[in-house]
Design a protein around this motif. Structure first.
Motif, PDB file in Angstrom:
ATOM      1  N   LEU A  71       0.818  -1.215   0.000  1.00  0.00           N
ATOM      2  CA  LEU A  71       0.000   0.000   0.000  1.00  0.00           C
ATOM      3  C   LEU A  71       0.854   1.268   0.000  1.00  0.00           C
ATOM      4  O   LEU A  71       0.347   2.358   0.283  1.00  0.00           O
ATOM      5  CB  LEU A  71      -0.935  -0.009   1.212  1.00  0.00           C
ATOM      6  N   ASN A  72       2.142   1.100  -0.316  1.00  0.00           N
ATOM      7  CA  ASN A  72       3.047   2.246  -0.495  1.00  0.00           C
ATOM      8  C   ASN A  72       3.237   3.070   0.772  1.00  0.00           C
ATOM      9  O   ASN A  72       3.423   4.294   0.723  1.00  0.00           O
ATOM     10  CB  ASN A  72       2.527   3.162  -1.621  1.00  0.00           C
ATOM     11  N   TRP A 107       1.154   7.016   5.791  1.00  0.00           N
ATOM     12  CA  TRP A 107       1.259   7.791   4.554  1.00  0.00           C
ATOM     13  C   TRP A 107       1.469   6.939   3.302  1.00  0.00           C
ATOM     14  O   TRP A 107       2.411   7.139   2.541  1.00  0.00           O
ATOM     15  CB  TRP A 107       2.344   8.856   4.676  1.00  0.00           C
ATOM     16  N   GLY A 108       0.557   6.005   3.104  1.00  0.00           N
ATOM     17  CA  GLY A 108       0.536   5.237   1.868  1.00  0.00           C
ATOM     18  C   GLY A 108      -0.554   5.755   0.945  1.00  0.00           C
ATOM     19  O   GLY A 108      -1.135   6.834   1.165  1.00  0.00           O
ATOM     20  N   HIS A 109      -0.846   4.992  -0.075  1.00  0.00           N
ATOM     21  CA  HIS A 109      -1.931   5.399  -0.967  1.00  0.00           C
ATOM     22  C   HIS A 109      -2.404   4.227  -1.819  1.00  0.00           C
ATOM     23  O   HIS A 109      -1.675   3.265  -2.050  1.00  0.00           O
ATOM     24  CB  HIS A 109      -1.512   6.557  -1.871  1.00  0.00           C
ATOM     25  N   VAL A 110      -3.638   4.340  -2.264  1.00  0.00           N
ATOM     26  CA  VAL A 110      -4.241   3.435  -3.242  1.00  0.00           C
ATOM     27  C   VAL A 110      -4.824   4.301  -4.334  1.00  0.00           C
ATOM     28  O   VAL A 110      -5.462   5.322  -4.052  1.00  0.00           O
ATOM     29  CB  VAL A 110      -5.342   2.565  -2.597  1.00  0.00           C
ATOM     30  N   VAL A 123      -5.177   8.755   0.063  1.00  0.00           N
ATOM     31  CA  VAL A 123      -4.078   8.753   1.025  1.00  0.00           C
ATOM     32  C   VAL A 123      -4.444   7.912   2.243  1.00  0.00           C
ATOM     33  O   VAL A 123      -5.517   8.079   2.840  1.00  0.00           O
ATOM     34  CB  VAL A 123      -3.743  10.189   1.468  1.00  0.00           C
ATOM     35  N   ILE A 124      -3.549   6.994   2.596  1.00  0.00           N
ATOM     36  CA  ILE A 124      -3.705   6.178   3.793  1.00  0.00           C
ATOM     37  C   ILE A 124      -2.920   6.836   4.917  1.00  0.00           C
ATOM     38  O   ILE A 124      -1.692   6.946   4.857  1.00  0.00           O
ATOM     39  CB  ILE A 124      -3.207   4.739   3.550  1.00  0.00           C
ATOM     40  N   ARG A 125      -3.643   7.314   5.919  1.00  0.00           N
ATOM     41  CA  ARG A 125      -2.996   8.040   7.027  1.00  0.00           C
ATOM     42  C   ARG A 125      -2.198   7.101   7.928  1.00  0.00           C
ATOM     43  O   ARG A 125      -1.120   7.442   8.388  1.00  0.00           O
ATOM     44  CB  ARG A 125      -4.071   8.764   7.854  1.00  0.00           C
ATOM     45  N   ARG A 126      -2.755   5.892   8.193  1.00  0.00           N
ATOM     46  CA  ARG A 126      -2.083   4.995   9.104  1.00  0.00           C
ATOM     47  C   ARG A 126      -2.510   3.554   8.864  1.00  0.00           C
ATOM     48  O   ARG A 126      -3.621   3.284   8.400  1.00  0.00           O
ATOM     49  CB  ARG A 126      -2.359   5.372  10.569  1.00  0.00           C
ATOM     50  N   PRO A 299       5.693  -9.829  -4.646  1.00  0.00           N
ATOM     51  CA  PRO A 299       5.417 -10.076  -6.066  1.00  0.00           C
ATOM     52  C   PRO A 299       5.226  -8.769  -6.808  1.00  0.00           C
ATOM     53  O   PRO A 299       5.268  -7.681  -6.209  1.00  0.00           O
ATOM     54  CB  PRO A 299       4.103 -10.871  -6.015  1.00  0.00           C
ATOM     55  N   ALA A 300       5.033  -8.870  -8.107  1.00  0.00           N
ATOM     56  CA  ALA A 300       4.649  -7.688  -8.873  1.00  0.00           C
ATOM     57  C   ALA A 300       3.403  -7.087  -8.242  1.00  0.00           C
ATOM     58  O   ALA A 300       2.598  -7.799  -7.627  1.00  0.00           O
ATOM     59  CB  ALA A 300       4.363  -8.078 -10.328  1.00  0.00           C
ATOM     60  N   THR A 301       3.238  -5.788  -8.351  1.00  0.00           N
ATOM     61  CA  THR A 301       2.046  -5.171  -7.768  1.00  0.00           C
ATOM     62  C   THR A 301       0.795  -5.701  -8.467  1.00  0.00           C
ATOM     63  O   THR A 301       0.861  -6.294  -9.548  1.00  0.00           O
ATOM     64  CB  THR A 301       2.073  -3.646  -7.906  1.00  0.00           C
ATOM     65  N   TYR A 302      -0.331  -5.475  -7.825  1.00  0.00           N
ATOM     66  CA  TYR A 302      -1.613  -5.921  -8.370  1.00  0.00           C
ATOM     67  C   TYR A 302      -1.803  -5.411  -9.806  1.00  0.00           C
ATOM     68  O   TYR A 302      -2.148  -6.177 -10.713  1.00  0.00           O
ATOM     69  CB  TYR A 302      -2.723  -5.403  -7.461  1.00  0.00           C
ATOM     70  N   GLU A 303      -1.527  -4.118 -10.013  1.00  0.00           N
ATOM     71  CA  GLU A 303      -1.682  -3.526 -11.342  1.00  0.00           C
ATOM     72  C   GLU A 303      -0.667  -4.099 -12.328  1.00  0.00           C
ATOM     73  O   GLU A 303      -0.993  -4.360 -13.491  1.00  0.00           O
ATOM     74  CB  GLU A 303      -1.543  -2.000 -11.276  1.00  0.00           C
TER      75      GLU A 303
END
Length: 482
Positions: A71-72, A107-110, A123-126, A299-303
């Motif tokens: 999730l970066n 601080w990730g992101h989708v 933005v994923i805060r936590r 693995p490779a990312t989902y995308e």
């Protein structure tokens, strides 16, 4: 100006996910809350009995690290746990061990498609670890409690309030679930409560720099439910404000029968929980070497994986089917080192396994079939050890009961006979018994050859290699007359 254009909707989403570990978050009890009788997967640690000391489940932390990477997120090098204090019937200890000040990831992101049609980073805060609560069941006016689920490893993923509609929230949660399932973090089976969603909803006048009063919609276990609940709350908020009323910060439930929300309790703030460091657990260091080791095996990312399947020539309709059935991670594990078999296995999965999903009404994530067993069955067929009928029979048994594919094939007497003499003998017998069909074939009715072939396969109990049997049959039949 309508309410829809007068106000801006803001949504933040909290997602709780049960991690796929063998044991619980802080003890050695089996993490299988629904697979054992109620209140049997418990111990003094689960129940918070005096003198019982928790121990952090390293595998849960490892899965949390992998989720954070997928999730970066930034991963904090030092983490610790706190006690979250509140009173509720499903919280048998009177507190929950969670993380607040220093979560595992931040601080990730989708990435999704926003309402304007453009790419949007949510933005994923936590991302933090905690333990789950017990399960309450309401029956005939009584409430039953099952503490099997208590202390199940739980991961909470919290977004910033950057979503602006029920549709965006639904797409984000669907994408999040797909990423977690693909990476083997959790099976996220909604029907088992392994993924639960809470949405914080507010509206504010267009141009306002402050968010409106929020309400939280608790424990949504379905994407459509969540979207409907958010959209209902947006309308309700606007109606309250337009009538001159005042919104109350509170927790809401969702009545799916009547398609409306209802108040449950006033909404707490962080200080209401009286967080303090868990005195029975030390802080933990997440070394850069550990994180890098996990990163190297991701693995490779989902995308990226979807793009790779497309590049290998898998049709978009098959990719969509794999994605819709949460089978991309299953396929990735099944293929393993057999990269040249990727498209073959994908097509087998879509055609043969998904037909079992439909015929048994058992989703893939509830079936006994493992990726490794599926791979073994495909390779048995490709290696000529079982024919197409045998493959389908083996797959059916594996799907319902599990097991080793070769052992199943042997037990069902499905291993192909490789004895050419036995095949020739069976063909010779059929050619005598089916003389009329043979004469028709010789006279030019070549379509009858398929019927002759079918009788030969039946004589071999369908254990012959179709290709080899066909070649020997053609040899012994000879060409039809011109």
């Amino acid at each position: 100006m309508t309410a829809a254009t007068k106000y801006v909707t803001t949504v933040g989403v909290e997602v709780h996910v049960e991690l796929s570990t063998r044991t619980k978050m802080f003890c050695s009890c089996l993490n299988a809350p629904q697979d054992v009788p109620p209140n049997h997967a418990t111990c003094p640690v689960c129940l918070g009995l005096p003198g019982a000391l928790p121990v952090i489940n390293k595998e849960a932390v490892r899965l949390g690290i992998r989720a954070a990477l997928a999730l970066n997120c930034q991963i904090n090098e030092t983490i610790w746990f706190e006690r979250k204090n509140y009173i509720y019937p499903d919280l048998v200890k009177g507190y929950q061990i969670s993380q607040y000040v220093q979560p595992l990831g931040e601080w990730g992101h989708v990435t999704i498609t926003g309402d304007d049609g453009n790419e949007k980073k949510i933005v994923i805060r936590r991302l933090h670890l905690e333990e789950d609560t017990s399960k309450l069941t309401h029956v005939d006016g009584a409430t039953l409690i099952d503490v099997n689920r208590c202390s199940t490893p739980l991961m909470e993923i919290v977004t910033e309030p950057v979503l602006h509609s029920g549709r965006e929230a639904e797409e984000y949660v669907r994408k999040l679930r797909a990423i977690l399932v693909y990476n083997g973090i959790s099976r996220c089976r909604l029907q088992r409560g392994e993924m639960r969603v809470e949405a914080n909803v507010s509206i504010a006048p267009v141009g306002s720099t402050e968010l409106g009063t929020r309400t939280e919609i608790k424990n949504q276990a379905g994407f459509n439910h969540m979207r409907s609940a958010i959209e209902y709350e947006v309308v309700r908020h606007a109606e309250v404000l337009e009538s001159g009323g005042k919104l109350i910060q509170q927790t809401m439930g969702w009545d799916d029968v009547n398609q409306k929300t209802f108040p449950q309790r006033s909404k707490e703030n962080a200080h209401d929980y009286r967080y303090f460091p868990e005195p029975d657990l030390p802080s933990a260091r997440i070394s850069p070497e550990w994180v890098q080791g996990e990163r190297d095996t991701m693995p490779a990312t989902y995308e990226e994986y979807i793009a790779q399947l497309s590049e290998k020539g898998l049709p978009d309709v098959d990719i969509e089917a794999l994605s819709r059935n949460d089978a991309l991670g299953f396929l990735r594990v099944a293929v393993g080192a057999n990269q040249d078999k990727t498209v073959l296995m994908a097509k087998r999965l879509v055609k043969d396994v998904f037909s079992l999903v439909n015929s048994t009404n058992v989703p893939l994530d509830e079936a006994k079939l493992t990726p490794e067993a599926f791979r073994g069955a495909v390779l048995l067929h490709e290696g000529g050890k079982i024919n197409a009928d045998g493959f389908r029979r083996v797959l059916d048994i594996l799907y319902k009961n599990g097991g080793d594919p070769e052992a199943v094939a042997k037990a069902e007497d499905l291993i192909i006979e490789q004895n050419d003499d036995a095949v020739r003998e069976a063909i010779a017998t059929v050619l005598v018994e089916a003389k009329k069909m043979v004469d028709e074939y010789k006279s030019g009715k070549v379509a009858v050859r398929n019927a002759i072939f079918g009788r030969v396969m039946k004589a071999l109990n369908k254990k012959g290699d179709p290709k080899a049997v066909g070649q020997l049959l053609d040899e012994m039949l000879g060409p039809p007359e011109a």
